[in-house]
Design a protein around this motif. Structure first.
Motif, PDB file in Angstrom:
ATOM      1  N   GLU A 137      -2.274 -12.253   4.243  1.00  0.00           N
ATOM      2  CA  GLU A 137      -1.039 -11.606   3.786  1.00  0.00           C
ATOM      3  C   GLU A 137      -1.201 -10.964   2.409  1.00  0.00           C
ATOM      4  O   GLU A 137      -0.539  -9.984   2.093  1.00  0.00           O
ATOM      5  N   LEU A 138      -2.091 -11.519   1.593  1.00  0.00           N
ATOM      6  CA  LEU A 138      -2.338 -10.962   0.264  1.00  0.00           C
ATOM      7  C   LEU A 138      -2.775  -9.504   0.349  1.00  0.00           C
ATOM      8  O   LEU A 138      -2.430  -8.688  -0.501  1.00  0.00           O
ATOM      9  N   PHE A 139      -3.490  -9.152   1.393  1.00  0.00           N
ATOM     10  CA  PHE A 139      -4.064  -7.818   1.532  1.00  0.00           C
ATOM     11  C   PHE A 139      -3.136  -6.837   2.243  1.00  0.00           C
ATOM     12  O   PHE A 139      -3.506  -5.688   2.471  1.00  0.00           O
ATOM     13  N   PHE A 140      -1.929  -7.289   2.548  1.00  0.00           N
ATOM     14  CA  PHE A 140      -0.953  -6.427   3.222  1.00  0.00           C
ATOM     15  C   PHE A 140       0.402  -6.473   2.516  1.00  0.00           C
ATOM     16  O   PHE A 140       1.387  -6.973   3.055  1.00  0.00           O
ATOM     17  N   PRO A 141       0.453  -5.927   1.283  1.00  0.00           N
ATOM     18  CA  PRO A 141       1.738  -5.898   0.564  1.00  0.00           C
ATOM     19  C   PRO A 141       2.738  -5.013   1.303  1.00  0.00           C
ATOM     20  O   PRO A 141       2.350  -4.124   2.071  1.00  0.00           O
ATOM     21  N   VAL A 142       4.013  -5.257   1.065  1.00  0.00           N
ATOM     22  CA  VAL A 142       5.051  -4.512   1.786  1.00  0.00           C
ATOM     23  C   VAL A 142       5.153  -3.060   1.331  1.00  0.00           C
ATOM     24  O   VAL A 142       5.699  -2.231   2.056  1.00  0.00           O
ATOM     25  N   SER A 143       4.654  -2.744   0.154  1.00  0.00           N
ATOM     26  CA  SER A 143       4.655  -1.359  -0.320  1.00  0.00           C
ATOM     27  C   SER A 143       3.528  -1.183  -1.330  1.00  0.00           C
ATOM     28  O   SER A 143       2.797  -2.125  -1.613  1.00  0.00           O
ATOM     29  N   GLU A 144       3.419   0.010  -1.874  1.00  0.00           N
ATOM     30  CA  GLU A 144       2.404   0.284  -2.888  1.00  0.00           C
ATOM     31  C   GLU A 144       3.047   0.544  -4.250  1.00  0.00           C
ATOM     32  O   GLU A 144       2.460   1.184  -5.109  1.00  0.00           O
ATOM     33  N   GLU A 145       4.256   0.028  -4.419  1.00  0.00           N
ATOM     34  CA  GLU A 145       4.949   0.217  -5.687  1.00  0.00           C
ATOM     35  C   GLU A 145       5.813  -0.997  -5.998  1.00  0.00           C
ATOM     36  O   GLU A 145       5.907  -1.919  -5.192  1.00  0.00           O
ATOM     37  N   GLY A 146       6.436  -0.987  -7.149  1.00  0.00           N
ATOM     38  CA  GLY A 146       7.333  -2.060  -7.537  1.00  0.00           C
ATOM     39  C   GLY A 146       6.654  -3.413  -7.612  1.00  0.00           C
ATOM     40  O   GLY A 146       5.529  -3.535  -8.087  1.00  0.00           O
ATOM     41  N   ALA A 147       7.343  -4.416  -7.108  1.00  0.00           N
ATOM     42  CA  ALA A 147       6.853  -5.795  -7.167  1.00  0.00           C
ATOM     43  C   ALA A 147       5.547  -5.986  -6.405  1.00  0.00           C
ATOM     44  O   ALA A 147       4.784  -6.908  -6.694  1.00  0.00           O
ATOM     45  N   SER A 148       5.270  -5.136  -5.447  1.00  0.00           N
ATOM     46  CA  SER A 148       4.045  -5.255  -4.656  1.00  0.00           C
ATOM     47  C   SER A 148       2.790  -4.877  -5.435  1.00  0.00           C
ATOM     48  O   SER A 148       1.681  -5.200  -5.011  1.00  0.00           O
ATOM     49  N   LEU A 149       2.950  -4.212  -6.559  1.00  0.00           N
ATOM     50  CA  LEU A 149       1.776  -3.799  -7.337  1.00  0.00           C
ATOM     51  C   LEU A 149       0.939  -4.988  -7.789  1.00  0.00           C
ATOM     52  O   LEU A 149      -0.287  -4.911  -7.781  1.00  0.00           O
ATOM     53  N   MET A 150       1.577  -6.074  -8.175  1.00  0.00           N
ATOM     54  CA  MET A 150       0.823  -7.250  -8.609  1.00  0.00           C
ATOM     55  C   MET A 150       0.025  -7.828  -7.441  1.00  0.00           C
ATOM     56  O   MET A 150      -1.138  -8.198  -7.597  1.00  0.00           O
ATOM     57  N   GLN A 151       0.622  -7.885  -6.270  1.00  0.00           N
ATOM     58  CA  GLN A 151      -0.079  -8.381  -5.089  1.00  0.00           C
ATOM     59  C   GLN A 151      -1.257  -7.478  -4.754  1.00  0.00           C
ATOM     60  O   GLN A 151      -2.354  -7.950  -4.454  1.00  0.00           O
ATOM     61  N   THR A 152      -1.033  -6.171  -4.822  1.00  0.00           N
ATOM     62  CA  THR A 152      -2.101  -5.209  -4.543  1.00  0.00           C
ATOM     63  C   THR A 152      -3.261  -5.395  -5.518  1.00  0.00           C
ATOM     64  O   THR A 152      -4.430  -5.403  -5.113  1.00  0.00           O
ATOM     65  N   GLU A 153      -2.953  -5.567  -6.784  1.00  0.00           N
ATOM     66  CA  GLU A 153      -4.016  -5.758  -7.784  1.00  0.00           C
ATOM     67  C   GLU A 153      -4.756  -7.066  -7.577  1.00  0.00           C
ATOM     68  O   GLU A 153      -5.967  -7.130  -7.794  1.00  0.00           O
ATOM     69  N   GLN A 154      -4.056  -8.115  -7.146  1.00  0.00           N
ATOM     70  CA  GLN A 154      -4.724  -9.377  -6.826  1.00  0.00           C
ATOM     71  C   GLN A 154      -5.742  -9.166  -5.713  1.00  0.00           C
ATOM     72  O   GLN A 154      -6.872  -9.641  -5.790  1.00  0.00           O
ATOM     73  N   ALA A 155      -5.324  -8.473  -4.671  1.00  0.00           N
ATOM     74  CA  ALA A 155      -6.222  -8.209  -3.538  1.00  0.00           C
ATOM     75  C   ALA A 155      -7.408  -7.355  -3.985  1.00  0.00           C
ATOM     76  O   ALA A 155      -8.559  -7.659  -3.645  1.00  0.00           O
ATOM     77  N   ARG A 156      -7.121  -6.304  -4.739  1.00  0.00           N
ATOM     78  CA  ARG A 156      -8.197  -5.419  -5.194  1.00  0.00           C
ATOM     79  C   ARG A 156      -9.180  -6.145  -6.109  1.00  0.00           C
ATOM     80  O   ARG A 156     -10.373  -5.838  -6.103  1.00  0.00           O
ATOM     81  N   ASN A 157      -8.707  -7.115  -6.869  1.00  0.00           N
ATOM     82  CA  ASN A 157      -9.593  -7.892  -7.733  1.00  0.00           C
ATOM     83  C   ASN A 157     -10.581  -8.704  -6.900  1.00  0.00           C
ATOM     84  O   ASN A 157     -11.752  -8.828  -7.258  1.00  0.00           O
ATOM     85  N   ILE A 158     -10.128  -9.253  -5.796  1.00  0.00           N
ATOM     86  CA  ILE A 158     -11.042  -9.970  -4.895  1.00  0.00           C
ATOM     87  C   ILE A 158     -12.074  -8.997  -4.344  1.00  0.00           C
ATOM     88  O   ILE A 158     -13.264  -9.295  -4.292  1.00  0.00           O
ATOM     89  N   CYS A 159     -11.627  -7.819  -3.967  1.00  0.00           N
ATOM     90  CA  CYS A 159     -12.539  -6.801  -3.434  1.00  0.00           C
ATOM     91  C   CYS A 159     -13.614  -6.408  -4.449  1.00  0.00           C
ATOM     92  O   CYS A 159     -14.762  -6.166  -4.082  1.00  0.00           O
ATOM     93  N   ARG A 160     -13.236  -6.322  -5.707  1.00  0.00           N
ATOM     94  CA  ARG A 160     -14.187  -5.904  -6.758  1.00  0.00           C
ATOM     95  C   ARG A 160     -15.426  -6.798  -6.809  1.00  0.00           C
ATOM     96  O   ARG A 160     -16.483  -6.370  -7.254  1.00  0.00           O
ATOM     97  N   HIS A 161     -15.269  -8.035  -6.388  1.00  0.00           N
ATOM     98  CA  HIS A 161     -16.374  -8.999  -6.449  1.00  0.00           C
ATOM     99  C   HIS A 161     -17.006  -9.248  -5.077  1.00  0.00           C
ATOM    100  O   HIS A 161     -17.796 -10.165  -4.916  1.00  0.00           O
ATOM    101  N   CYS A 162     -16.662  -8.425  -4.120  1.00  0.00           N
ATOM    102  CA  CYS A 162     -17.119  -8.639  -2.753  1.00  0.00           C
ATOM    103  C   CYS A 162     -18.486  -8.004  -2.509  1.00  0.00           C
ATOM    104  O   CYS A 162     -18.694  -6.826  -2.816  1.00  0.00           O
ATOM    105  N   PRO A 163     -19.407  -8.752  -1.911  1.00  0.00           N
ATOM    106  CA  PRO A 163     -20.738  -8.203  -1.646  1.00  0.00           C
ATOM    107  C   PRO A 163     -20.758  -7.171  -0.513  1.00  0.00           C
ATOM    108  O   PRO A 163     -21.747  -6.457  -0.357  1.00  0.00           O
ATOM    109  N   VAL A 164     -19.695  -7.071   0.274  1.00  0.00           N
ATOM    110  CA  VAL A 164     -19.664  -6.107   1.375  1.00  0.00           C
ATOM    111  C   VAL A 164     -18.528  -5.087   1.195  1.00  0.00           C
ATOM    112  O   VAL A 164     -18.012  -4.542   2.169  1.00  0.00           O
ATOM    113  N   LEU A 165     -18.173  -4.810  -0.054  1.00  0.00           N
ATOM    114  CA  LEU A 165     -17.105  -3.861  -0.354  1.00  0.00           C
ATOM    115  C   LEU A 165     -17.353  -2.517   0.318  1.00  0.00           C
ATOM    116  O   LEU A 165     -16.453  -1.970   0.959  1.00  0.00           O
ATOM    117  N   HIS A 166     -18.551  -2.004   0.225  1.00  0.00           N
ATOM    118  CA  HIS A 166     -18.863  -0.695   0.807  1.00  0.00           C
ATOM    119  C   HIS A 166     -18.700  -0.702   2.332  1.00  0.00           C
ATOM    120  O   HIS A 166     -18.121   0.225   2.903  1.00  0.00           O
TER     121      HIS A 166
END
Length: 81
Positions: A15-44
């Motif tokens: 659910e962390l990777f599927f925020p309800v929108s890309e704005e408002g309160a969902s921005l923090m959730q989106t950034e949390q998910a993207r932070n996990i991605c930044r450290h992922c060995p299979v990001l590409h």
């Protein structure tokens, strides 16, 4: 072996990777998910898969749906909604 086996998100709540929108309160959730991605060995691999399969919801490969639409060579098709 499938790239998903090595994904940093595999032990996270999907659910962390599927925020309800890309704005408002969902921005923090989106950034949390993207932070996990930044450290992922299979990001590409994840990003490539999402672009090829026109995944139009959620965070994949560190990109939001809007960012993937902007990168998609198929802009102007059903991928845009």
């Amino acid at each position: 072996m499938n790239w998903r086996t090595w994904a940093a998100c595999r032990s996270e709540d999907p659910e962390l990777f599927f925020p309800v929108s890309e704005e408002g309160a969902s921005l923090m959730q989106t950034e949390q998910a993207r932070n996990i991605c930044r450290h992922c060995p299979v990001l590409h691999e994840c990003r490539t898969w999402a672009l090829r399969n026109r995944e139009y919801e959620g965070v994949w490969g560190g990109l939001t749906a809007g960012q993937r639409r902007a990168l998609s060579p198929a802009r102007g098709t059903a991928f845009d909604h």
